[in-house]
Design a protein around this motif. Structure first.
Motif, mmCIF file in Angstrom:
data_model
loop_
_atom_site.group_PDB
_atom_site.id
_atom_site.type_symbol
_atom_site.label_atom_id
_atom_site.label_comp_id
_atom_site.label_asym_id
_atom_site.label_seq_id
_atom_site.Cartn_x
_atom_site.Cartn_y
_atom_site.Cartn_z
ATOM 1 N N ARG A 1 1.127 -1.122 0.139
ATOM 2 C CA ARG A 1 -0.299 0.247 -0.195
ATOM 3 C C ARG A 1 0.793 0.904 -0.121
ATOM 4 O O ARG A 1 1.097 2.632 -1.093
ATOM 5 C CB ARG A 1 -1.021 0.255 1.361
ATOM 6 C CG ARG A 1 -1.782 -0.715 0.976
ATOM 7 C CD ARG A 1 -3.161 -0.627 2.371
ATOM 8 N NE ARG A 1 -4.193 -1.611 2.406
ATOM 9 C CZ ARG A 1 -4.820 -1.364 3.119
ATOM 10 N NH1 ARG A 1 -5.629 -1.009 4.087
ATOM 11 N NH2 ARG A 1 -5.855 -2.181 2.796
ATOM 12 N N ALA A 2 1.778 1.499 1.221
ATOM 13 C CA ALA A 2 2.765 2.489 0.524
ATOM 14 C C ALA A 2 3.382 2.641 -0.226
ATOM 15 O O ALA A 2 2.839 3.848 -0.157
ATOM 16 C CB ALA A 2 3.615 2.401 2.247
ATOM 17 N N ILE A 3 4.008 1.429 -1.281
ATOM 18 C CA ILE A 3 4.728 1.757 -1.669
ATOM 19 C C ILE A 3 3.359 2.424 -3.652
ATOM 20 O O ILE A 3 4.548 3.298 -4.626
ATOM 21 C CB ILE A 3 5.107 0.573 -2.679
ATOM 22 C CG1 ILE A 3 5.984 0.160 -2.055
ATOM 23 C CG2 ILE A 3 5.540 0.301 -4.445
ATOM 24 C CD1 ILE A 3 6.243 -1.412 -2.483
ATOM 25 N N THR A 4 2.670 2.074 -3.449
ATOM 26 C CA THR A 4 1.583 2.035 -3.896
ATOM 27 C C THR A 4 1.481 4.215 -3.763
ATOM 28 O O THR A 4 1.143 5.002 -4.623
ATOM 29 C CB THR A 4 -0.274 0.919 -3.760
ATOM 30 O OG1 THR A 4 0.080 0.110 -4.179
ATOM 31 C CG2 THR A 4 -0.537 1.893 -5.099
ATOM 32 N N ILE B 1 13.283 1.418 -2.476
ATOM 33 C CA ILE B 1 14.295 0.698 -1.006
ATOM 34 C C ILE B 1 13.887 1.202 0.382
ATOM 35 O O ILE B 1 14.174 0.693 0.991
ATOM 36 C CB ILE B 1 15.244 1.355 -1.711
ATOM 37 C CG1 ILE B 1 15.484 0.542 -3.219
ATOM 38 C CG2 ILE B 1 16.591 0.582 -1.103
ATOM 39 C CD1 ILE B 1 16.714 0.952 -4.042
ATOM 40 N N ILE B 2 13.777 2.133 0.457
ATOM 41 C CA ILE B 2 13.839 2.635 1.859
ATOM 42 C C ILE B 2 12.593 1.711 2.811
ATOM 43 O O ILE B 2 12.923 1.129 3.960
ATOM 44 C CB ILE B 2 13.432 3.803 1.973
ATOM 45 C CG1 ILE B 2 14.867 4.931 1.371
ATOM 46 C CG2 ILE B 2 12.901 4.343 3.657
ATOM 47 C CD1 ILE B 2 14.475 6.255 1.804
ATOM 48 N N LEU B 3 11.760 2.077 2.141
ATOM 49 C CA LEU B 3 10.478 1.171 3.081
ATOM 50 C C LEU B 3 10.805 -0.471 2.990
ATOM 51 O O LEU B 3 10.361 -0.876 3.715
ATOM 52 C CB LEU B 3 8.991 1.070 1.652
ATOM 53 C CG LEU B 3 8.385 2.487 1.356
ATOM 54 C CD1 LEU B 3 7.158 2.555 1.489
ATOM 55 C CD2 LEU B 3 8.968 3.864 3.017
ATOM 56 N N CYS B 4 11.406 -1.113 2.037
ATOM 57 C CA CYS B 4 11.715 -2.479 1.777
ATOM 58 C C CYS B 4 12.596 -2.459 2.843
ATOM 59 O O CYS B 4 12.410 -3.977 3.753
ATOM 60 C CB CYS B 4 11.989 -3.278 0.431
ATOM 61 S SG CYS B 4 10.964 -3.312 -0.733
ATOM 62 N N ILE C 1 5.578 8.794 5.745
ATOM 63 C CA ILE C 1 5.662 6.868 5.397
ATOM 64 C C ILE C 1 7.091 7.162 5.741
ATOM 65 O O ILE C 1 7.608 6.422 6.221
ATOM 66 C CB ILE C 1 5.513 6.282 4.873
ATOM 67 C CG1 ILE C 1 3.247 6.558 4.566
ATOM 68 C CG2 ILE C 1 5.473 4.683 4.830
ATOM 69 C CD1 ILE C 1 2.100 5.756 4.551
ATOM 70 N N ILE C 2 7.799 7.317 4.358
ATOM 71 C CA ILE C 2 9.629 7.264 3.953
ATOM 72 C C ILE C 2 10.116 8.004 5.708
ATOM 73 O O ILE C 2 10.899 7.542 5.546
ATOM 74 C CB ILE C 2 9.692 7.917 2.759
ATOM 75 C CG1 ILE C 2 8.859 7.585 1.622
ATOM 76 C CG2 ILE C 2 10.695 7.993 2.733
ATOM 77 C CD1 ILE C 2 8.690 8.187 0.633
ATOM 78 N N LYS C 3 9.273 9.472 5.719
ATOM 79 C CA LYS C 3 10.301 10.351 6.906
ATOM 80 C C LYS C 3 10.440 8.925 8.192
ATOM 81 O O LYS C 3 11.294 8.836 8.779
ATOM 82 C CB LYS C 3 9.528 11.084 7.269
ATOM 83 C CG LYS C 3 10.493 11.821 8.175
ATOM 84 C CD LYS C 3 10.108 13.233 8.200
ATOM 85 C CE LYS C 3 11.353 14.440 8.581
ATOM 86 N NZ LYS C 3 10.364 15.827 8.636
ATOM 87 N N LYS D 1 -1.864 14.397 -5.422
ATOM 88 C CA LYS D 1 -0.931 14.848 -4.414
ATOM 89 C C LYS D 1 -0.723 14.749 -3.035
ATOM 90 O O LYS D 1 0.279 14.730 -1.988
ATOM 91 C CB LYS D 1 -0.994 16.788 -4.173
ATOM 92 C CG LYS D 1 0.244 17.666 -3.903
ATOM 93 C CD LYS D 1 -0.532 18.864 -4.384
ATOM 94 C CE LYS D 1 0.588 19.920 -3.439
ATOM 95 N NZ LYS D 1 0.620 19.704 -2.738
ATOM 96 N N LYS D 2 -2.128 14.498 -2.847
ATOM 97 C CA LYS D 2 -2.419 14.141 -1.348
ATOM 98 C C LYS D 2 -1.775 13.173 -0.706
ATOM 99 O O LYS D 2 -1.001 12.471 0.506
ATOM 100 C CB LYS D 2 -4.343 13.968 -1.014
ATOM 101 C CG LYS D 2 -5.149 14.531 0.401
ATOM 102 C CD LYS D 2 -6.319 14.293 0.479
ATOM 103 C CE LYS D 2 -6.620 14.197 1.015
ATOM 104 N NZ LYS D 2 -7.949 13.472 1.230
ATOM 105 N N HIS D 3 -2.023 11.518 -1.669
ATOM 106 C CA HIS D 3 -0.588 10.595 -1.837
ATOM 107 C C HIS D 3 1.045 10.719 -0.996
ATOM 108 O O HIS D 3 1.174 10.013 -0.677
ATOM 109 C CB HIS D 3 -1.261 9.625 -2.697
ATOM 110 C CG HIS D 3 -2.176 9.088 -2.973
ATOM 111 N ND1 HIS D 3 -2.936 8.142 -4.064
ATOM 112 C CD2 HIS D 3 -3.339 8.977 -2.007
ATOM 113 C CE1 HIS D 3 -4.460 7.923 -3.930
ATOM 114 N NE2 HIS D 3 -4.791 8.390 -2.808
#
Lengths: 362, 362
Positions: B58-61, B173-176, B77-79, B68-70
């Protein structure tokens, strides 16, 4: 002498005159007035088109000046010369220090002069302000060439970034062509990014090499080999002959590993001895046939067209980057963002977004 | 069901439920309501940190969305994931179509999974919107790998410029990594500029090659060879064995022509047969020793540091260029200036000055 008159004097290339203490004040005033009279833009343009070397040198000095008024005038001169430019063959010559570039240009230039060519020798050396003119600065290394009436030698503009030097050299090419020079040689030292700049402003790019001890390919900047339209192995004489021939074989092998050039031209490896004027005629004949071949297949004009677009886009990009990255606030904030990235508190992308927003709001 | 529990449910991969036509309106409304309930940023972050694959997807999506909201949410999330990222080995894999990349990744991934690794497989393929997912899009080519619980496969984001794809992949990559994947494989197709992008985001860059008929070096993009930390010659089996060994010799010779790498690592050429799982263990052991060596000499961290700076500066430059060159007036005037240059009525530099002034006055 005031600063202003010093600047004016610097624009005039009259032979030096020394004045005795007894010269009358009115005579001094008359001489000063005469010295200060600067040729108009129109006068310079028409003098350049007549092949007047003093006018050409003056105009190049205007191009090289950082004075805003001078650059307005030089832009007008370039514009006036443009319709008469573009008719030369532009040859780039590179090679590491010690390969014998000066001797090669001396020998090559004399050969061209004897064939009735008019040769302008320019240089791109962004380091020349530091090394005090490592190339061409010392014209005495080209003793004969400098006296040849068919040859005009101009050292690299100094104290500039590569971008600045490149721009000034390209503009100088225009003036030289308008002044009737049909062969432009542009020398650069075989280190750093200056090869790419020269490659982007010439029709033919010649790489000078030395025969070594079998490990010629070690440590070579491969990008430079890929750029070369031909490689000339210099100092192929006497005891060097055997190793020069081996080097020729090796470079021939190396050069053929690259994909075919868009020009349709197959790069060649030749031997020469600039000191003994050997192989110099072969190199010119090769360049001559390259020019014929690429003019007939359309590549010659295509390449100049692409080079023009390259310089247009590069100049714009350089300026956009300078406007952004030289801004004091951006400089400070960029440093902070880099630290935040290292501390894993932001990503390069979020940092970029932040800095770009900062600039917009300035 | 409370809102909170609905949100939790949305984070879980329950089997789909179909509702009969007789379901009451209030039940339908309730279902609609809880279907629309989206997990909060905090919920997604903590689920990702727990290794929840649905949350990761979901986060990758969100990262890939143009909404823009996404992108505000994905940035948050990345942060949140950043402090938990950065702990993997990132491996780039390239090679021309037909070299067997999918089979290689299948075999290599299984080997890593058996060694207890958690592997995320990503791709950079800016053309995938056109070719409809030329790489990784068709997960059926990695039948076994896709079922492996230790493996997460995500195709290249599509419909984007290379810059856009690269950014999204780096953020992915960061999320994974935050989700616990310790080995990130990034595949790219061996054409165009995408290699440079992948090379700039990985710790180790592997080039897959095929043994050919003796002319392997013809037509190769030499820049790619120079980027490679190792070359694996795939399909080295059966009748190919002889030519694979010859290719190995040739690539070994080619690879040693390049200057020594800053990493202190000497690139190696190895043989493998992904189809028969031969040589795969050797490749992993090699990468493993590369990581040990570069971690102990400091190059591993240095390279990531340089990559971060590279992406920061590149992202800014890309945006500056886009702001300028995508401007409608600039587009129109640029075309006119190019024509004036061709007609020898202006120079690339004067044209650049003109366009830059135009933009300032907008």
């Amino acid at each position: 002498m005031t600063k202003q008159s010093a600047q004016n004097k610097a624009l005039q290339e009259l032979a030096g005159v020394s004045y005795s203490e007894t010269t009358s004040q009115s005579a001094i005033d008359a001489i000063k007035k005469h010295r200060q009279a600067k040729p108009s833009t129109e006068q310079l343009i028409s003098a350049i088109l007549e092949g007047n070397i003093t006018a050409l040198s003056r105009a190049i000095t205007l191009i090289e000046s950082r004075n805003k008024k001078h650059s307005e005038q030089s832009n007008a001169i370039i514009k006036g010369c443009l319709p008469h430019a573009n008719k030369s063959v532009r040859i780039g010559i590179t090679g590491v220090p010690g390969v014998g570039k000066s001797t090669f240009i001396e020998s090559f230039g004399k050969h061209l002069s004897q064939k009735g060519k008019k040769i302008a020798v320019l240089a791109i050396d962004p380091s020349s302000s530091v090394t005090k003119g490592s190339i061409l600065g010392d014209k005495t290394r080209m003793e004969d060439l400098v006296k040849d009436v068919n040859v005009y030698i101009r050292p690299s503009p100094s104290g500039e970034s590569l971008g600045g030097v490149a721009r000034k050299t390209r503009e100088t090419i225009i003036l030289c062509e308008a002044a009737g020079f049909d062969t432009i040689l542009i020398e650069t030292v075989g280190v750093g990014q200056s090869e790419t700049a020269v490659h982007s402003m010439v029709d033919f790019f010649l790489l000078l090499k030395l025969a070594g001890a079998g490990d010629e390919l070690q440590g070579i900047k491969r990008g430079i080999i890929e750029m070369a339209d031909s490689i000339a192995i210099n100092k192929a004489d006497g005891d060097n002959m055997r190793s020069a021939k081996i080097a020729k074989l090796e470079f021939n092998r190396a050069i053929h590993l690259y994909p075919k050039k868009d020009s349709g031209w197959t790069p060649k490896v030749v031997l020469c001895s600039a000191l003994h004027n050997e192989g110099i005629d072969v190199i010119w004949d090769m360049i001559d046939s390259y020019v014929s071949q690429t003019k007939s297949n359309g590549y010659f004009d295509h390449r100049r067209h692409e080079q023009n677009k390259f310089w247009l886009i590069e100049t714009i990009k350089d300026q956009l980057h300078a406007d952004f990255f030289n801004n004091d606030l951006i400089k400070k904030e960029l440093k902070i963002q880099v630290e935040l990235i290292e501390a894993q508190k932001t990503t390069p992308f979020a940092a970029a977004d932040y800095l770009l927003r900062l600039k917009v709001n300035l």
